[in-house]
Design an enzyme around this catalytic site. Structure first.
Site, PDB file in Angstrom:
ATOM      1  N   CYS A  65      21.841  36.186 -10.991  1.00 50.19           N
ATOM      2  CA  CYS A  65      21.329  34.930 -10.423  1.00 50.19           C
ATOM      3  C   CYS A  65      21.742  34.806  -8.965  1.00 50.19           C
ATOM      4  O   CYS A  65      22.923  34.651  -8.651  1.00 50.19           O
ATOM      5  CB  CYS A  65      21.863  33.770 -11.274  1.00 50.19           C
ATOM      6  N   CYS A  68      23.394  31.487  -7.861  1.00 48.34           N
ATOM      7  CA  CYS A  68      24.770  31.394  -8.376  1.00 48.34           C
ATOM      8  C   CYS A  68      25.756  32.011  -7.386  1.00 48.34           C
ATOM      9  O   CYS A  68      26.863  31.504  -7.202  1.00 48.34           O
ATOM     10  CB  CYS A  68      24.899  32.115  -9.716  1.00 48.34           C
TER      11      CYS A  68
END
Ligand code: ZN
Length: 145
Positions: A65, A68
């Site tokens: 991700c 993230c």
């Protein structure tokens, strides 16, 4: 009981701190509050986050991700700035399918603030650092006795 090594940002001493404990960790050398940053998953989340006496900021993330990776250093910094007031708990959604289902994680990153076992605030997506700081401070202030 698992433990992590954390370098004191004030004096540089390496401290071994537990993943779960009552109260919050202080430096063994200079006694200042230490940032508390730990990993948790399906098996130890209750002990580390829900039974924590320090409010727990949960970061649901995954290795693949991109957002993230942008949010993670901001959260680390917030945990340092608010040492003693918040415990940062990182949950890898790929390794924690039960938690992802239970908290209905649809997008990552998703951040939760858990106080006394209850979710008091939730934030999905990757807001800019200033917005994240405001969200966390409002969440920490909410529901205080
Ligand atoms: Zn220290």
């Amino acid at each position: 009981m698992r433990s992590n090594l954390i370098t004191c940002p004030h004096c540089g001493k390496t401290n071994r701190i537990p993943t779960a404990a009552s109260g919050h960790p202080r430096c063994g050398n200079c006694r200042k509050d230490l940032p508390w940053i730990v990993d948790a998953g399906d098996t130890d989340f209750a002990e580390i986050a829900e039974r924590s006496s320090t409010p727990a900021l949960i970061d649901f993330w995954a290795a693949w991700c991109g957002p993230c990776r942008m949010v993670s250093p901001v959260l680390d910094k917030l945990a340092q700035e608010r040492a003693g007031r918040v415990k940062l708990v990182k949950v890898d959604v790929d390794k924690s399918p039960s938690l992802s289902r239970r908290f209905d994680i649809q997008a990552i990153p998703t951040m939760l603030l858990i106080r006394d076992g209850k979710v008091v605030a939730r934030q999905a997506g990757a807001p800019p650092a200033a917005a994240l700081r405001q969200w966390l401070d409002a969440a920490l202030a909410a529901g205080q006795p």
